[in-house]
Enzyme design. Structure first.
Site, PDB file in Angstrom:
ATOM      1  N   ASP A   1      -6.160 -45.176  56.358  1.00 13.15           N
ATOM      2  CA  ASP A   1      -5.826 -45.953  57.557  1.00 13.15           C
ATOM      3  C   ASP A   1      -7.057 -46.134  58.435  1.00 13.15           C
ATOM      4  O   ASP A   1      -7.012 -45.959  59.647  1.00 13.15           O
ATOM      5  CB  ASP A   1      -4.708 -45.230  58.322  1.00 13.15           C
ATOM      6  CG  ASP A   1      -3.959 -46.172  59.264  1.00 13.15           C
ATOM      7  OD1 ASP A   1      -4.131 -47.399  59.140  1.00 13.15           O
ATOM      8  OD2 ASP A   1      -3.223 -45.676  60.132  1.00 13.15           O
TER       9      ASP A   1
ATOM     10  N   THR B   1      -2.364 -50.828  58.946  1.00 13.26           N
ATOM     11  CA  THR B   1      -2.306 -52.193  59.437  1.00 13.26           C
ATOM     12  C   THR B   1      -2.542 -53.142  58.265  1.00 13.26           C
ATOM     13  O   THR B   1      -3.408 -52.888  57.443  1.00 13.26           O
ATOM     14  CB  THR B   1      -3.426 -52.398  60.481  1.00 13.26           C
ATOM     15  OG1 THR B   1      -3.308 -51.369  61.433  1.00 13.26           O
ATOM     16  CG2 THR B   1      -3.328 -53.737  61.144  1.00 13.26           C
TER      17      THR B   1
END
Ligand code: AMP
Length: 378
Positions: free
Chosen positions: A239, A275
């Site tokens: 991430d 994301t």
């Protein structure tokens, strides 16, 4: 209230003293801590906050020195007052019944809230608040993250937090945010974190729009060093993005948020995490059982990060459907106003085939990095 006022006035005039400051450290232009801060900033204001303490009360003490956590402090004497392993405020038998903390070994020495003076709030995340704090005994400055167990359970992220604690507490690298320890009471979990004095990288990037090539190269070199360390320890971050990077007092970056990290290898995708903009093609390919990936997902994200640092927006930014489609095809345009070397590095990281991505050692030796990251005195 009288105690709080007393503490505020006691701490008001305390100077920040960084005995570990290294003026030759890379990426640090200022010569002294004092010169890098304005006169008023060079005093660390410590407006005290109230965190209800379920279990402990301690008498305030006069403090004369604040030791800031830094690279050398991580292994140095200023940490000796902070036991390095995790701890629990409740009895060990209590923690074995706790779904969040049960698998984390109970250490010999316990932390508790009364050991800390709590300062200003540093920020608020999805599941808790983070406060500036320091130990009463040595004045060691840290960040205390307070997570409410009920919220973690509601959000079904207990596993994630447990993994974050297990993984992060075993890491020690200048560009990885330290987790010094943790403790809990009946309602909350407290994480004792390294204090990142300049806050979120994301905010710096948004304010600047984009970073100049020398600064971006220095950040990418630090990221490569941190990722090399993580991968050697078989940790995949998964991430990497500006929101998960903090900046230390000397401008050095610190990877944080290990909520999505895993131990490599052989981790199959179960959930869509991270994301969309930063997801590598092998993590968004739909449905196939043999949808395995390894630490090379972080190399892709490093390429996206380099692009966003230099351009100001992520390379596949679009509607969600289009972003996925463009990632799967590797469809992006690198602006021609970037130097040829910067464009070359991005192109070699954003490669669809994970095996063909530039290795971290090669990132560190890449001409763009070498050009901008030659250390002073060499
Ligand atoms: P988080 O819940 O980890 O997302 O943290 C919420 C916010 O608190 C972050 O966005 C930062 O602004 C701030 N913060 C978290 N950890 C630290 C830290 N170790 N040092 C300084 N600020 C922090």
């Amino acid at each position: 209230m009288a105690t709080v006022d007393y503490l505020s006035s006691t701490l008001e005039g305390v100077s920040v003293q960084d005995e570990n400051f290294d003026s030759n450290a890379p990426f640090n232009k200022s010569k002294t801590l004092a010169s890098s801060l304005s006169a008023s900033q060079s005093r660390l204001k410590f407006p005290l906050q109230k965190i209800a303490n379920n279990s402990t009360t301690s008498k305030p003490q006069h403090l004369t020195k604040i030791t800031l956590p830094s690279q050398s402090a991580q292994s140095g004497s200023s940490l000796t007052a902070l036991p390095r392993s995790s701890a629990s405020e409740s009895r060990p038998s209590d923690s074995s019944a706790d779904p969040i903390t049960q698998s984390i070994p109970t250490p010999p020495k316990a932390f508790h809230l009364g050991m800390f003076e709590i300062g200003k709030p540093l920020g608020k995340g999805k599941f808790g608040r983070v406060y500036l704090a320091r130990t009463r005994s040595t004045g060691f400055v840290c960040a205390l993250k307070v997570l409410h167990k009920s919220e973690l359970q509601q959000g079904k992220v207990e596993k994630q937090v447990r993994r974050e604690i297990e993984i992060q507490s075993n890491l020690a690298h200048p560009n990885v945010l330290r987790l010094y320890g943790h403790f809990h009471d009946s309602k909350r979990i407290f994480l004792i974190l390294e204090f990142a004095g300049r806050g979120e990288l994301y905010k710096h990037l948004r304010k600047a729009g984009k970073f100049a090539e020398p600064l971006a190269a220095q950040y990418i070199a630090q990221m490569a060093s941190a990722l090399k360390y993580l991968h050697k320890k078989h940790v995949i971050h998964r991430d990497i993005k500006p929101e998960n990077i903090l900046v230390g007092l000397h401008g050095e970056i610190k990877i944080s948020d290990f909520g999505w990290s895993v131990h490599a290898p052989n981790n199959r995708r179960k959930t869509m995490c991270g994301t969309l903009d930063y997801l590598p093609p092998e993590m968004i390919r739909p449905g196939r059982e043999e949808n395995w990936y390894d630490e090379k997902v972080d190399l892709w994200s490093l390429g996206v990060l380099a692009y966003e640092f230099l351009v100001g927006e992520a390379p596949f930014e679009d509607t969600p459907v289009m972003t996925q489609r463009r990632i799967a095809r590797g469809e992006m345009t690198i602006p021609t106003n970037l130097s040829a070397e910067a464009r070359d590095l991005i192109k070699r990281l954003l490669v669809l085939d994970p095996e063909k991505r530039l290795a971290l050692e090669e990132v560190e030796r890449h001409p763009w990095i070498l050009r901008h990251c030659v250390q002073s005195g060499k």
